[in-house]
Design a protein around this motif. Structure first.
Motif, PDB file in Angstrom:
ATOM      1  N   ASP A  22       0.914  -1.250   0.109  1.00 20.28           N
ATOM      2  CA  ASP A  22      -0.208  -0.073   0.063  1.00 20.28           C
ATOM      3  C   ASP A  22       0.920   1.344   0.036  1.00 20.28           C
ATOM      4  O   ASP A  22       1.914   1.335   0.646  1.00 20.28           O
ATOM      5  CB  ASP A  22      -1.052  -0.092   1.390  1.00 20.28           C
ATOM      6  CG  ASP A  22      -1.912   1.059   1.259  1.00 20.28           C
ATOM      7  OD1 ASP A  22      -3.097   0.841   0.831  1.00 20.28           O
ATOM      8  OD2 ASP A  22      -1.668   2.420   1.461  1.00 20.28           O
ATOM      9  N   PRO A  23       0.482   2.351  -0.745  1.00 19.06           N
ATOM     10  CA  PRO A  23       1.312   3.749  -0.932  1.00 19.06           C
ATOM     11  C   PRO A  23       1.442   4.335   0.417  1.00 19.06           C
ATOM     12  O   PRO A  23       2.185   5.130   0.549  1.00 19.06           O
ATOM     13  CB  PRO A  23       1.042   4.297  -2.104  1.00 19.06           C
ATOM     14  CG  PRO A  23      -0.547   3.627  -2.043  1.00 19.06           C
ATOM     15  CD  PRO A  23      -0.611   2.452  -1.719  1.00 19.06           C
ATOM     16  N   GLY A  24       0.441   4.063   1.296  1.00 21.20           N
ATOM     17  CA  GLY A  24       0.593   4.749   2.385  1.00 21.20           C
ATOM     18  C   GLY A  24      -0.172   6.088   2.499  1.00 21.20           C
ATOM     19  O   GLY A  24      -0.873   6.302   1.461  1.00 21.20           O
ATOM     20  N   GLU A  25       0.226   6.813   3.438  1.00 12.07           N
ATOM     21  CA  GLU A  25      -0.391   8.488   3.495  1.00 12.07           C
ATOM     22  C   GLU A  25       0.382   9.296   2.606  1.00 12.07           C
ATOM     23  O   GLU A  25       1.584   9.104   2.462  1.00 12.07           O
ATOM     24  CB  GLU A  25      -0.539   8.747   4.973  1.00 12.07           C
ATOM     25  CG  GLU A  25      -1.451   8.040   5.850  1.00 12.07           C
ATOM     26  CD  GLU A  25      -2.714   8.042   5.258  1.00 12.07           C
ATOM     27  OE1 GLU A  25      -3.246   9.368   5.177  1.00 12.07           O
ATOM     28  OE2 GLU A  25      -3.408   7.058   5.258  1.00 12.07           O
ATOM     29  N   PRO A  26      -0.303  10.391   2.124  1.00  5.88           N
ATOM     30  CA  PRO A  26       0.430  11.398   1.449  1.00  5.88           C
ATOM     31  C   PRO A  26       1.263  12.274   2.057  1.00  5.88           C
ATOM     32  O   PRO A  26       1.100  12.571   3.147  1.00  5.88           O
ATOM     33  CB  PRO A  26      -0.683  12.146   0.922  1.00  5.88           C
ATOM     34  CG  PRO A  26      -1.896  12.037   1.794  1.00  5.88           C
ATOM     35  CD  PRO A  26      -1.900  10.664   2.189  1.00  5.88           C
ATOM     36  N   GLY A  27       2.441  12.712   1.511  1.00  6.19           N
ATOM     37  CA  GLY A  27       3.177  13.570   1.971  1.00  6.19           C
ATOM     38  C   GLY A  27       3.037  14.869   1.709  1.00  6.19           C
ATOM     39  O   GLY A  27       2.053  15.187   1.305  1.00  6.19           O
ATOM     40  N   PRO A  28       3.739  15.914   1.948  1.00  6.69           N
ATOM     41  CA  PRO A  28       3.308  17.488   1.595  1.00  6.69           C
ATOM     42  C   PRO A  28       3.264  17.786   0.062  1.00  6.69           C
ATOM     43  O   PRO A  28       4.033  17.045  -0.368  1.00  6.69           O
ATOM     44  CB  PRO A  28       4.828  17.829   2.166  1.00  6.69           C
ATOM     45  CG  PRO A  28       5.118  17.228   3.064  1.00  6.69           C
ATOM     46  CD  PRO A  28       5.179  15.797   2.779  1.00  6.69           C
ATOM     47  N   ASN A  29       2.157  18.085  -0.152  1.00  8.58           N
ATOM     48  CA  ASN A  29       1.888  18.602  -1.659  1.00  8.58           C
ATOM     49  C   ASN A  29       1.281  17.277  -2.099  1.00  8.58           C
ATOM     50  O   ASN A  29       1.285  17.429  -3.652  1.00  8.58           O
ATOM     51  CB  ASN A  29       3.071  19.271  -2.270  1.00  8.58           C
ATOM     52  CG  ASN A  29       3.280  20.472  -1.688  1.00  8.58           C
ATOM     53  OD1 ASN A  29       2.254  21.394  -1.422  1.00  8.58           O
ATOM     54  ND2 ASN A  29       4.352  20.835  -1.320  1.00  8.58           N
ATOM     55  N   GLN A  30       1.028  16.268  -1.734  1.00  9.67           N
ATOM     56  CA  GLN A  30       0.535  14.869  -2.050  1.00  9.67           C
ATOM     57  C   GLN A  30      -0.876  14.702  -1.899  1.00  9.67           C
ATOM     58  O   GLN A  30      -1.331  15.284  -1.276  1.00  9.67           O
ATOM     59  CB  GLN A  30       1.472  13.682  -1.934  1.00  9.67           C
ATOM     60  CG  GLN A  30       2.818  13.849  -2.479  1.00  9.67           C
ATOM     61  CD  GLN A  30       3.710  12.672  -2.098  1.00  9.67           C
ATOM     62  OE1 GLN A  30       3.434  12.074  -1.067  1.00  9.67           O
ATOM     63  NE2 GLN A  30       4.400  12.105  -3.059  1.00  9.67           N
ATOM     64  N   ILE A  31      -1.543  13.742  -2.447  1.00 12.70           N
ATOM     65  CA  ILE A  31      -2.674  13.279  -2.315  1.00 12.70           C
ATOM     66  C   ILE A  31      -2.934  11.674  -2.400  1.00 12.70           C
ATOM     67  O   ILE A  31      -2.083  11.231  -3.270  1.00 12.70           O
ATOM     68  CB  ILE A  31      -3.969  13.876  -3.372  1.00 12.70           C
ATOM     69  CG1 ILE A  31      -3.881  13.668  -4.941  1.00 12.70           C
ATOM     70  CG2 ILE A  31      -4.147  15.307  -3.104  1.00 12.70           C
ATOM     71  CD1 ILE A  31      -4.968  14.124  -5.397  1.00 12.70           C
ATOM     72  N   ARG A  32      -3.669  11.071  -1.642  1.00 14.95           N
ATOM     73  CA  ARG A  32      -4.005   9.650  -1.809  1.00 14.95           C
ATOM     74  C   ARG A  32      -5.176   9.464  -2.544  1.00 14.95           C
ATOM     75  O   ARG A  32      -6.290  10.079  -2.057  1.00 14.95           O
ATOM     76  CB  ARG A  32      -3.919   9.021  -0.492  1.00 14.95           C
ATOM     77  CG  ARG A  32      -4.316   7.591  -0.511  1.00 14.95           C
ATOM     78  CD  ARG A  32      -4.366   6.940   0.732  1.00 14.95           C
ATOM     79  NE  ARG A  32      -4.975   5.614   0.823  1.00 14.95           N
ATOM     80  CZ  ARG A  32      -4.350   4.463   1.069  1.00 14.95           C
ATOM     81  NH1 ARG A  32      -2.791   4.558   0.967  1.00 14.95           N
ATOM     82  NH2 ARG A  32      -4.856   3.237   0.884  1.00 14.95           N
ATOM     83  N   VAL A  33      -5.241   8.704  -3.525  1.00 13.26           N
ATOM     84  CA  VAL A  33      -6.587   8.732  -4.436  1.00 13.26           C
ATOM     85  C   VAL A  33      -6.891   7.168  -4.715  1.00 13.26           C
ATOM     86  O   VAL A  33      -6.046   6.271  -4.804  1.00 13.26           O
ATOM     87  CB  VAL A  33      -6.376   9.005  -6.004  1.00 13.26           C
ATOM     88  CG1 VAL A  33      -7.629   8.763  -6.759  1.00 13.26           C
ATOM     89  CG2 VAL A  33      -5.828  10.603  -5.642  1.00 13.26           C
ATOM     90  N   ALA A  34      -8.164   6.793  -4.140  1.00 20.21           N
ATOM     91  CA  ALA A  34      -8.722   5.360  -4.474  1.00 20.21           C
ATOM     92  C   ALA A  34      -8.939   5.182  -5.974  1.00 20.21           C
ATOM     93  O   ALA A  34      -9.929   6.035  -6.358  1.00 20.21           O
ATOM     94  CB  ALA A  34      -9.674   5.417  -3.551  1.00 20.21           C
TER      95      ALA A  34
END
Length: 337
Positions: A22-34
């Motif tokens: 799993d790519p995990g949680e987003p870092g700064p200026n990132q988003i997590r998308v399903a």
């Protein structure tokens, strides 16, 4: 998480459903998308069948649409629950094409892992908002095919009401061309080997249809339909085997957008004819993020939805590519989780 990966050197029988971290949680200026869906393009097929080499274990597919699950620090454009769609060139935010969009080193599903995964974490500017109310499968048609048609006609072609456009075939790009032309008050001539597909294209708003099996020299029919003048704009998807007839079909001073290589990657160009027509022949690969945002706004304002030929489960991606390779589809082929 599950993802569709390709074992080198490629081939549809080398596509696997893989368990990935799993790519995990987003870092700064990132988003997590399903990711909810993707759509198939010719570029994806070339990667999958090994015609375009990529790294062993590459996650496939350039197009991805889904729902934002988390946002990183500094992200203000998106919020949890937003429907979003990916960008083909995430590094190309705005402006004309330049050196940083040469090749596909940053293109999902080719130079980097793609969208055939249940979850991705990417820079926020690698996505735009999707049209309000669209399904993920519908939104996934925007990234490559839809944006290519938009840039060819609007950003670069500067299509005006009353212009005449010729588009080759009835795949996703050509269907988007018909829809965009209708928005702009332009006319469209479409070619196909199927009278049934031509009938469906005309029902969508194409002005004329030409069966290129019945009319092998289809440029003659184009000139007949335009009273000898030729068309203002051509969406050239065939490449070497069709380019000469496209140049025959364009008006003096017209515009040809070369966006496809369905008949091969190299061939002869009738340069004297092109010069005589004083036409502009422009190579074109998709578009930038700002153009995608403009296209989304236009789709919403005109209440236009894409034409989807078939939707299959992501796990049947190889079957979806087989359907695409047969060339019998009308509009886009999509896969979804």
């Amino acid at each position: 998480m599950k993802a569709l990966t390709l074992k080198a050197p490629g081939g549809l029988d080398h596509i696997s459903v893989s368990d990935m971290q799993d790519p995990g949680e987003p870092g700064p200026n990132q988003i997590r998308v399903a990711i909810g869906a993707s759509s198939l393009n010719y570029h994806d097929l070339l990667v999958a069948n090994g015609s375009i080499p990529t790294e062993d274990g590459r996650i496939l597919m350039s197009d991805g649409a889904g729902t934002v699950e988390a946002v990183g620090e500094g992200v203000s454009e998106f919020k949890v629950g937003d429907s979003v769609v990916s960008c083909f060139f995430p590094q190309w935010q705005a402006g004309p094409a330049c050196h940083n969009v040469w090749g596909f080193g940053n293109t999902p599903g080719d130079g980097i892992d793609g969208m055939a995964a249940q979850y991705v974490v990417r820079s926020a500017n690698a996505f735009t908002l999707a049209p309000t109310g669209w399904s993920h499968a519908e939104s996934a048609t925007i990234t490559t095919a839809g944006l290519t048609a938009w840039r060819a006609l609007v950003s670069d072609g500067k299509v005006k009401p009353g212009d005449t456009i010729l588009t080759l075939g009835t795949g996703g790009v050509s269907i988007a061309v018909i829809q965009i032309a209708n928005m702009l008050g332009a006319k469209v001539i479409v070619t196909s080997s199927s009278d049934e597909k031509l009938k469906r294209a005309k029902a969508l708003g194409a002005t004329e249809g030409i069966n290129y099996r019945t009319h092998a020299q289809w440029s003659e029919k184009v000139l007949e339909l335009t009273h000898g003048k030729g068309v203002d704009h051509i969406i050239e998807l065939g490449g070497p085997a069709t380019l000469e007839q496209s140049i025959q079909s364009v008006r003096v001073g017209g515009h040809i957008s070369l966006i496809g290589v369905l008949t091969g990657r190299q061939g002869e160009i009738p340069t004297a004819l092109l010069m005589g027509k004083q036409a502009r022949l422009q190579g074109l690969v998709v578009g930038n993020r700002c153009e995608q945002q403009d296209y989304v706004a236009a789709l919403e304002a005109n209440n236009i939805h894409p034409v989807i030929d078939k939707t299959l489960p992501f796990t049947d991606l190889a079957k979806a590519f087989e359907h695409q390779a047969k060339g019998s589809h009308f509009g886009k082929i999509c896969v979804e989780w």
